[in-house]
Each structure stands twice: as structure tokens, then as C-alpha cells.
Design a protein around this motif. Structure first.
Motif, short mmCIF file in Angstrom:
data_model
loop_
_atom_site.label_atom_id
_atom_site.label_comp_id
_atom_site.label_asym_id
_atom_site.label_seq_id
_atom_site.Cartn_x
_atom_site.Cartn_y
_atom_site.Cartn_z
N GLN A 7 0.81 -1.12 0.08
CA GLN A 7 0.06 0.06 0.02
C GLN A 7 0.75 1.22 0.07
OE1 GLN A 7 -3.13 -0.20 3.18
NE2 GLN A 7 -3.77 2.08 2.48
N GLU A 42 -10.63 -0.34 1.60
CA GLU A 42 -10.93 -0.25 0.20
C GLU A 42 -10.16 -0.80 -0.80
OE1 GLU A 42 -13.51 1.59 -2.96
OE2 GLU A 42 -13.63 1.71 -0.85
N GLU A 88 -9.21 7.19 8.99
CA GLU A 88 -9.01 7.29 7.76
C GLU A 88 -7.86 6.48 7.01
OE1 GLU A 88 -7.22 11.29 4.79
OE2 GLU A 88 -7.29 11.33 6.93
N ALA A 93 -9.07 3.54 3.95
CA ALA A 93 -8.24 3.65 2.85
C ALA A 93 -7.85 2.16 2.38
CB ALA A 93 -7.18 4.38 2.75
N GLN A 150 1.12 3.77 -3.09
CA GLN A 150 0.60 5.34 -2.93
C GLN A 150 2.11 6.07 -3.35
OE1 GLN A 150 -1.10 6.32 0.94
NE2 GLN A 150 0.64 7.63 1.38
#
Length: 1018
Positions: free
Chosen positions: A682, A938, A931, A935, A686
């Protein structure tokens, strides 16, 4: 902002039309449209829009907008919502009462009883409404125009009215209104409907194609006014928060109101009146819950085929977001991958959903228009559940045929029954229960080609349940083809078996012998036919212990041409034919550490990557992610291929070391490896999606140390020799990390562990850092919680592992030291070795030592032993409670360390671990973590563990340390010591390391409640 004057009233309105003009925003163009047509003496103006879009509120505001023209118009609201089953006479009588009441309020009528008496006779003659009642009313209002604002107009379909009591010429309400406006020059109607106009062609024709206007989404300015004005001088929204709300609601007024309503609630509860994007993210679930009534209409208002396509759009969009794809896959193609055949009705459903009139999807037809609706669909209506509803199509006719088929089967008329099942699939090709039933009948009658086709479809729909059935059918089909001499087609079936189950011994043996006989046939009989080989192919020849790693040789139709086949994922070539397990410990994309995950596109990507075709590899890995979006290894390899292609082989490189195999490990150890890789993947994805650093993207080398100290040293040696590796994330256990640490020390290569917690690791180390609390911090925090929060002063400690783990020992020692310093008593310490009698130890804990709590501190490979203690206590409790009063048994509180935080604990412990309290490094429900948690959820399609969060943080720390021109391992190490990362860039807490490499953070407590982990808030 302090609260003044008592509890503040929530100014946002949900659940009723907005009548207050100061709380209504936008729609200026709509009111202008109405005014223009009223001025032109238009008799019918048709408005339409989705449910909850604000239609009723618009009608409530029309008279206020025309307040300057009271000399011309009288606006009367009339709601038809509950009138669907009433006869026409009753509807007209109700309408008459509404008109009279409104006119009386305006002081036009003083003899209302006279008029209402006329209305009471409508049952006998409905024409009285027009010929007597309306004429009398128009006389009273001095020739003003009456504008009837008819809400929920479409509920009064012709079928509903004609099924009512009134039978006078079978006239409908729509037709009656048409006659009314023809008879009365001063009568205007503005009906509002909630259906697609395509569904109401008769209505449009009846009223002569009246002017039509949609009540749609608010423009951005009006939506912002709706957000900010009601709570002006109370809530303060940042520009980013307003943007976040608009992203969720798309300007839908109801959903905008709901989100702001929940935000106001949250602000009032917390007494924090500034709203940020983070605050919006935290209330999404609550907003969905609050908007359930409005959201549910999106589902109930659609026929089954449109429901399925709608869910497919939401799922395709979720996949695209997780893969950072710009355009989601076409929903019908996604459905095809689930085994759904494209029928005309599904194609029509998609076309209708994507049409401009519908507004459910955006202009691309590939995204749900309102993001909040998409999130709700994913949560409440998973795609497989929606697909199952396709079985309701033609249900009545199909049920009759099913009964017919059952009768035929009872009479052993199998072929006739098969014909009926085939007839059902002509009616509904996506009735998966029948697809499966017919596949079973095809197998029974040895129609294997048709059975394989159908089983493949149901396997795509339900792979877990139908896997074995498909494998058995493929094998039976292969055997039949061999007996018929169809060797090439037989080979295809066995290869398909290995695509599904790489370790399938039956298929391996068949392909081994196939290759062996092919080689012999080619050497002995170069021109032999395929049928010659068939009898020898049937022989079962044992070819030593190499069966697990052998590839087939293809038989060419033009002759027996020997062709080398690629090895399965996770294996490498040892000769022309044979493959063996690949023992390479480090991979950037050349091999997989999880060969049991079947993904042909991934395997093609591995081959392309190994050959240096990085662009091609990236395409294959991208396709593989569409099939397995939860596979972090593939996401890492996809980014590696992108980085290699962009940098022509020289990207920024970090390494992550995980235990990526099952050798001598607990069953769930590879799952924990994936948890670590998810966090790393991740952070890498990102970073690369944002363009990297100065155009350089990040590559992650994955290394496998099997969680074994000796192998950990081998991996460390390999990594320090590779000068492109600028930092290391790992190792998994404290034991493995300790074994490798000296090698990293000599090379001055920085290492950040996201899972190793032993206090021994930071002793005199200059290269070691970690993003999790140490055993010292966790032990002390756990001791304080037991002593202060639970008021417990007598504790039994269970600890240990198969290898005398530093984790278990140091956590035990730190807990005991702090607990005893506080005044608590450790009444017994028990090593959790396999010989421990759980029931005996629990009995001793209760009756001999009279402990109040049990603290479980095992290593990951001894968690089952710890859970046995909880189960033994539950069993003992049940046994004693059957004989004695409950008050006679001391209640034990169970607590533990993070090794027990896993689904395995919940599964093995069941109700016995209810109320178990664990100290863990991170939890998704902690406010500052939400938060990141959302993320990650998802991206990975589900909740994540603390290992994923801490691994994300470890990778983020190294990425920040890389951010200097021409980084080296020395500069990275230096930057780590000076690091200061804000909380918004991490999984929830800031990252700043102490002089000895510790992160300044404390563990969080969770409790098992109802089979799930929940945040301890006391």
C-alpha cells in the motif's frame, strides 16, 4: 468552540420536506422554467426526479417563489402518496377538501360546508367535482388561476385506479385530470413523478407532450450553500471537507443533508466545531446507516437485472480504485468473469442504467453517480448475492418446470428430465441452481464436455463450494478422452486441473506419463499415430519422488514434436521436462512465494519480468490484480515492473523479509506474511502513484526467511551484498530479527521491523528501528491496565514458544516486573509447552492459587495452546455451574499480547474467548486510525490487522528517509534518526524514533465481543 446557551439544535433536515425558505438552496433555473411556462398559459408542467432528490421540497417552495404574483395564482399542494388503492371518487373528495381548506386559509371561502356537501356526493356522480364544485370554487376566487401541485403523481397508474371501487366508465385519474384542464381555463397542474419518463409513455401522450423538467442534483455552489448556511456561525468546514462531502453526495440534496446532519451530531458530541476531510471520512458508515431509507430505494426501485448490473458497476469501480485504474471494467464483462451469461435483458438493463435519463451512473456508464450509494451497495448488496437473485426471473414458470423434472427423475426418466432442465436454462440461463443440477446430470450420463462447461460457470460464481466438483469432472472427462484416443484434448483437461489445483497428484501423474510416453513414442516410432500411444498412456508408471515437480511435453498434431512447457508458479526448470521447487530467497518479480494462489496472468508476468520485459510484465500483473485484488505480492510486483520500466532497471529499492512458506510453521504464518506485505504494498503503490521522488519510483524486493534464524542470516547476507537495497523492512519474529541483526550492523544497513518487539533488539544497535511498541512498553501498559483499570492483584501468567522466543520471554518479564512494582502478585508462571494439561492448570489457577486473572503471552506458534487454556476454563465453568451455584466459582479475566490478535484465536476459542482483552499496537476503530483504515479496507476489500498498519508505517519511514538526492544506505540510516512524520501520513500516529530506535507510541486495548474484536473504550 464552546457551547453557549445549552444544547445546540441540529439545523440540517432529513426525513421531511423543507418548508423553511431560509433552509432551501438552489433550483433557481427550475423555478424560472416554471415561471416561463405559467406566463405562456401552459396548462400542464411535468416535473420528475429520483426519490429523495427534493421533489416535495420544491413543491413546498413554489408558492414562496411566486409570492409577488398572488393576484394571478393560487398554489395548492396535494400528495397522492397513499391514494393508490382508493377509488377515483374518494381521491377527488380528498382533493376537494384540500382545496377548500387552503382557500379557507386564504379567506376566500366562508361557507365551506356547502362546498364539501357537494364533494360528499362524488361517489354517486364524479362529474359533480368538475361541473359543480370547481365552478363554484372559481366563482369564489375572482378568476384567479388554481395551480395544483401534485406530489407522487405516478402512484396513481391506470391499473391502480381501475382496480378500485369506482366502475363508472372505468375512467382513470390521469384521464379525468385531462378532462378537467380542458373544461376549466383557469386550472393548471404541475405533477411530479419519481419514475423514469420512459416508463410513462401513456402519460406523456395523454397530456400532449407537456414541457418536462428534471429535478436533479444540485450544482456545486448550491450544494456548498446547503452545507454551510444552515450551520453558519456554528460549524466551520475546511475547503477540503466541503470537497469530501461533495465527492460522497455528488450534490444530491438528501445525502448532503444526511452527511452534514451526522457531522453536526459528531461536532456536538465532541464539542469540536471545525470539520476536516478526516472528520467526513469518519462518519461515512454512520451516514449510510442514517440514510438507509433513502438508499434502499435505489435498490427496491430497480428490477432484478438492473440491480445486478448496478452492483457490478459498484464492484468494478471498487476493483479499479484498488488497482488505481482510471476507467473501471465494463460491468457486463465483470459479470462474465462470475459465470453470468450476457442475456438481452441484462444488456438492456445496463443500457437503461447508463442512459442520460436515469442518473444512476455517471456519463461514462462505468461509475455510480453518488459515491455514498456505491459504498452502501458494496456493504449491503455484495455482487454474488445480487447475482443469486437472477434466479427469481421467470420464477413461476421455472418452478412448474422444476416440479416436472423432479417427477421425471422419480420415474428414472433421466434424459427427459435433462431436457426439462435445458428448457429452464433457455428461459433463464443464469439460474445457477439449475446450472449446477444440470451439470450433475450431464456427469451421470457421461456428457462431460457439457458438464465441464456448466461446472466452470458455477465454479466462477462459487469457487470455494464447487472447486472439487469441477476437478472431479475434469478428471473423469480426461480419462474418457484418453480411452477414446483424444490425447490432446485429454491433456487440456489435466492442465486445467493443475491451473485450479497445482498439487493435484492425479493430474500430475497423468501428465508425467503423458510426457514420458510421448518421448518414447517419438524416439521409437517417429510417424506413429496418436491412437497408438493411448494404450500405453493408460498404464500407471511411478516415476520416483519427483512427481510433485514435473511438467508435461506437448504432442504436436503434425507429429510428436517435443516442446518444453513452462513450470508452474513457484517452480523452476531442472531439465527439459522436470521442474523442482524454486529455492530462491529473494524476488523482485521473477517468482512467487505463494504458488498455492492460482493466477495464470501473474505467472505470465513472472516470466516476462524474468526476461526483462518489464512493460509486458506490468500489463500481466495488472490483469492478475483484477482477478486477485487482495494479493499484495502481485501489487508489489506490478509496481516493481513499472519502476523497472520507467527507470530502465534502476529504481529506488527497499527489501521486505517475511515468512512466506509453511515449512515447520503454524498454519496461519503465511497469512501473517501477507498482512505485512499488504502494508508495504500500500505504501509503495501510494508513493509510485504520486510520481515517486524526482521521477524515481520505488521497487520492493521480497525475501523469504521462513521465520527461521538460520535462513534469516542467509537472507541478510544476500541483501547486504546487493548494494541497490537501501533499507530493510523485517524480519517477522524477534528470533529471526535477532539472528540477522549483526549482519545488518556490519553493513550499516538500516532495518525497520513492523512486528518484532523484543527488548533485546535495541540493545547497543545503531541500525535497528521499529514501528510497533516494544515488549517493555506493551508489558508495562498491560500491567498498568490490569492493576488500575481491572483492580486485579492476583495473576497467573502463561507464556512460551517452541523455540524459547525472545518475544514471549521479554514480554513476560516486562509485564511481571511492572505488575509487581505496582503491588500486584504473580501467583504462578507456566510455560505453554505441549505437555501442559490445560484443565489441570485452570483448576489450580482457580482453587489452589485463587487467581483473579490469566495473562496469556505466547509466541505466534503457541497461540493454540493459549486458547486451550480459555477453552478449559469455559468447560470447567459449565461443568461446575451444572452442580453448584454460579457464585461459588471465581470469574477469571483473560488478557494477552498481540500474538493472539488473529482470526485463528476467534475460530478456535469461540465463546470461550469472549471478553478476552488484548494489548495490540494498532486498531482500526481508534479515531486517528480511521482514515487509513478506510483507505486500506477499500484497497484490500476488507478489514486489516495491526501488522498491515505497522508495515505501512515502516515503509513510509524508509520512503521519507529515501527522499534525498542520490540516496545511499548511509544517508537513509542518517535520515531515519532525524525522522518526524505527521500522523496524517501514517496509519494514525506520528513517527519519530528515539535514540535507540523506538517509536514513541503505546499499545491499544481491544476486547472480544460476539466473536469480533472491538475497541476498549473504558
Amino acid at each position: 468552540m464552546a457551547v453557549a446557551g445549552g444544547r445546540r439544535r441540529n439545523p440540517y433536515i432529513i426525513g421531511r420536506p423543507i418548508e423553511e425558505p431560509e433552509l432551501f438552496f438552489g433550483r433557481e433555473a427550475l423555478f424560472g422554467f416554471i415561471e416561463d411556462h405559467l406566463s405562456q398559459n401552459v396548462k400542464v408542467i411535468l416535473l420528475h426526479g429520483q426519490r429523495r432528490i427534493g421533489k416535495s421540497s420544491v413543491l413546498k417552495q413554489i408558492h414562496l417563489h411566486f409570492s409577488q404574483r398572488t393576484q394571478e395564482f393560487i398554489f395548492i399542494n396535494y400528495d397522492l402518496q397513499d391514494k393508490a388503492q382508493q377509488p377515483l371518487s374518494q381521491v377527488l373528495h380528498s382533493l376537494a377538501e384540500e382545496i377548500v381548506e387552503h382557500l379557507e386559509h386564504l379567506e376566500f371561502i366562508y361557507d365551506r360546508n356547502e362546498i364539501l356537501d357537494i364533494g360528499a356526493n362524488l361517489e354517486e356522480n364524479i362529474n359533480t367535482f368538475s361541473q359543480v364544485l370547481l365552478k363554484k370554487i372559481f366563482q369564489k376566487i375572482n378568476n384567479k388561476k388554481i395551480v395544483l401541485l401534485l406530489d407522487e403523481f405516478d402512484v396513481l397508474s391506470e391499473d391502480n385506479i381501475q382496480s378500485g371501487v369506482n366502475q363508472q366508465a372505468g375512467i382513470s385519474f390521469f384521464r379525468y385530470l385531462k378532462n378537467l384542464i380542458n373544461e376549466h381555463e383557469k386550472l393548471v397542474i404541475i405533477p411530479v413523478i419519481g419514475r423514469n419518463l420512459d416508463d410513462m409513455p401513456n402519460l406523456l401522450r395523454l397530456f400532449g407532450r407537456p414541457p418536462v423538467q428534471e429535478i436533479g442534483l444540485l450544482d456545486e455552489l448550491s450544494a456548498q450553500r446547503l452545507m454551510t448556511n444552515p450551520a453558519q456561525n456554528q460549524l466551520r468546514y475546511t475547503p477540503d471537507a466541503l470537497k469530501a462531502i461533495l465527492e460522497l453526495s455528488a450534490g444530491h440534496p438528501y445525502f448532503t443533508q444526511v452527511i452534514c446532519y451526522v457531522l453536526f451530531q459528531q461536532a456536538r458530541e465532541n464539542n469540536v466545531w471545525n470539520v476536516s476531510r478526516e472528520d467526513v471520512a469518519q462518519i461515512i458508515d454512520k451516514s449510510i446507516e442514517c440514510a438507509e431509507a433513502g438508499l434502499d430505494w435505489y435498490w427496491r426501485g430497480l428490477p432484478t437485472q438492473e440491480q445486478v448490473v448496478f452492483c457490478a458497476v459498484a464492484e468494478a469501480q471498487r476493483i479499479a480504485i484498488s488497482l488505481s485504474q482510471r476507467v473501471p471494467e465494463e460491468p457486463l464483462m465483470l459479470l462474465k468473469s462470475y459465470g453470468v451469461l450476457q442475456t438481452d435483458s441484462l444488456v438492456a438493463a445496463y443500457e437503461k442504467l447508463a442512459s442520460n435519463e436515469n442518473r444512476f451512473l455517471d456519463n461514462t456508464g462505468r461509475r455510480v453517480k453518488v459515491e455514498l450509494v456505491r459504498l452502501w451497495l458494496l456493504k449491503q448488496h455484495p455482487l454474488r448475492d445480487a447475482i443469486r437473485q437472477l434466479e427469481t426471473i421467470e420464477k413461476q414458470e421455472i418452478n412448474k418446470l422444476l416440479q416436472q423434472a423432479q417427477v421425471l427423475e422419480k420415474k428414472h426418466k433421466t434424459q427427459e428430465a435433462i431436457a426439462v432442465y435445458e428448457q429452464i436454462l433457455l428461459l433463464n440461463p443464469n439460474h445457477f441452481s439449475v446450472v449446477e443440477a444440470l451439470a450433475q446430470r450431464y456427469v451421470a450420463t457421461e456428457k462431460f464436455d457439457q458438464a465441464v462447461e456448466l461446472y466452470t460457470r458455477v465454479y466462477q460464481f462459487d469457487p470455494v463450494r464447487l472447486r472439487d466438483e469441477l476437478l472431479r469432472t475434469l478428471h473423469s472427462y480426461g480419462e474418457k478422452l484418453v480411452s477414446q484416443g483424444e490425447l490432446m484434448r485429454a491433456r487440456e483437461q489435466y492442465l486445467r486441473i493443475l491451473d485450479i489445483d497445482e498439487d493435484n497428484r492425479l493430474a500430475q501423474r497423468e501428465l508425467i506419463e503423458f510426457g514420458r510416453i510421448a518421448v518414447e513414442a517419438r524416439s521409437e516410432h517417429p510417424s506413429v499415430s496418436q491412437s497408438f500411444v493411448a494404450p500405453r498412456w493408460r498404464r500407471r508408471v511411478v516415476v520416483g519422488s519427483m512427481a510433485v515437480g514435473i511438467c508435461a511435453v506437448v504432442l504436436s498434431v503434425a507429429g510428436y514434436r517435443q516442446v518444453s512447457m513452462p513450470c508452474p508458479a513457484g517452480q523452476q526448470k531442472s531439465s527439459l521436462i522436470f521442474c523442482v521447487r524454486d529455492q530462491t530467497k529473494v524476488s523482485r518479480g521473477e517468482r512467487t512465494f505463494f504458488p498455492n494462489i492460482k493466477n495464470p496472468d501473474r505467472d505470465q508476468g513472472l516470466l516476462a519480468f524474468e526476461q526483462g520485459e518489464y512493460s509486458k510484465a506490468a500489463e500481466f500483473f495488472k490483469k492478475a490484480l483484477a482477478v486477485k485484488p487482495k494479493d499484495p505480492e502481485v501489487l508489489i510486483y506490478y509496481n516493481n515492473a513499472r519502476a523497472k520500466h520507467k527507470q530502465q532497471g534502476s529504481p529506488l529499492t527497499l527489501a521486505v523479509v517475511v515468512p512466506a512458506d509453511h515449512a515447520d510453521q503454524a498454519d496461519d504464518i503465511s497469512d501473517k506474511a501477507k498482512e505485512v506485505l499488504r502494508g508495504v504494498a500500500q505504501a509503495q503503490n501510494q508513493f509510485n502513484e504520486l510520481g515517486g521522488f524526482n521521477g524515481q519510483l520505488l521497487e520492493i524486493a521480497i525475501a523469504n526467511d521462513s521465520n527461521n534464524p538460520d535462513k534469516a542470516q542467509q537472507v541478510a547476507q544476500e541483501l547486504v551484498k546487493d548494494k541497490t537495497v537501501l533499507g530493510v523492512i523485517g524480519h517477522f519474529s524477534s528470533n529471526a530479527t535477532l539472528a540477522a541483526l549483526g549482519i545488518y550492523e556490519k553493513a550499516s544497513l538500516g532495518i525497520i521491523s513492523s512486528t518484532s518487539t523484543s527488548t533485546l533488539l535495541t540493545k547497543d544497535s545503531k541500525v535497528f528501528f521499529r514501528t510497533v511498541p516494544s515488549d517493555a512498553t506493551t508489558g508495562q501498559t498491560l500491567a498498568e491496565y490490569v492493576w488500575k483499570n481491572q483492580s486485579i492483584n492476583r495473576v497467573v501468567v502463561f507464556y512460551g514458544s517452541s523455540d524459547n522466543s525472545p518475544y514471549s520471554n521479554s514480554l513476560r518479564d516486562e509485564f511481571i516486573k511492572k505488575y509487581e512494582n505496582l503491588g500486584g502478585q504473580i501467583v504462578r508462571k507456566i510455560n505453554l509447552n505441549p505437555q501442559v494439561d490445560a484443565e489441570l492448570e485452570v483448576a489450580r489457577t482457580l482453587f489452589r492459587y485463587e487467581a483473579q486473572a490469566v495473562v496469556l503471552l505466547p509466541n505466534v506458534d503457541y497461540t493454540s495452546g493459549a486458547v486451550k487454556i480459555a477453552n478449559a476454563y469455559a468447560n470447567l465453568t459449565d461443568s461446575i455451574n451444572q452442580k453448584f451455584n454460579r457464585q461459588k466459582l471465581q470469574k477469571l479475566q483473560f488478557l494477552g499480547g498481540d500474538a493472539l490478535y488473529s482470526s485463528k484465536t476467534l475460530q478456535e476459542g469461540g465463546s470461550a474467548v469472549n471478553s478476552l482483552i488484548l494489548a495490540i499496537p494498532w486498531f482500526r476503530e481508534v479515531p486517528q486510525s480511521r482514515e487509513f483504515s478506510e483507505a486500506a479496507k477499500e484497497l484490500w476489500g476488507g478489514e486489516i490487522s495491526w501488522r498491515t498498519a505497522s508495515s505501512f508505517d515502516a515503509t513510509q519511514a524508509l520512503i521519507k528517509a529515501l527522499s534525498s538526492f542520490h540516496p545511499s544506505s548511509q544517508s537513509v540510516l542518517q535520515n531515519l534518526r532525524q525522522l518526524n512524520i505527521r500522523a496524517r501520513e501514517t496509519s494514525g500516529d506520528a513517527i519519530q524514533f528515539t535514540a535507540n530506535g523506538e517509536r514513541q507510541t503505546r499499545p491499544t486495548f481491544v476486547r472480544v465481543i460476539g466473536g469480533e474484536f472491538a475497541l476498549v473504550r473504558d
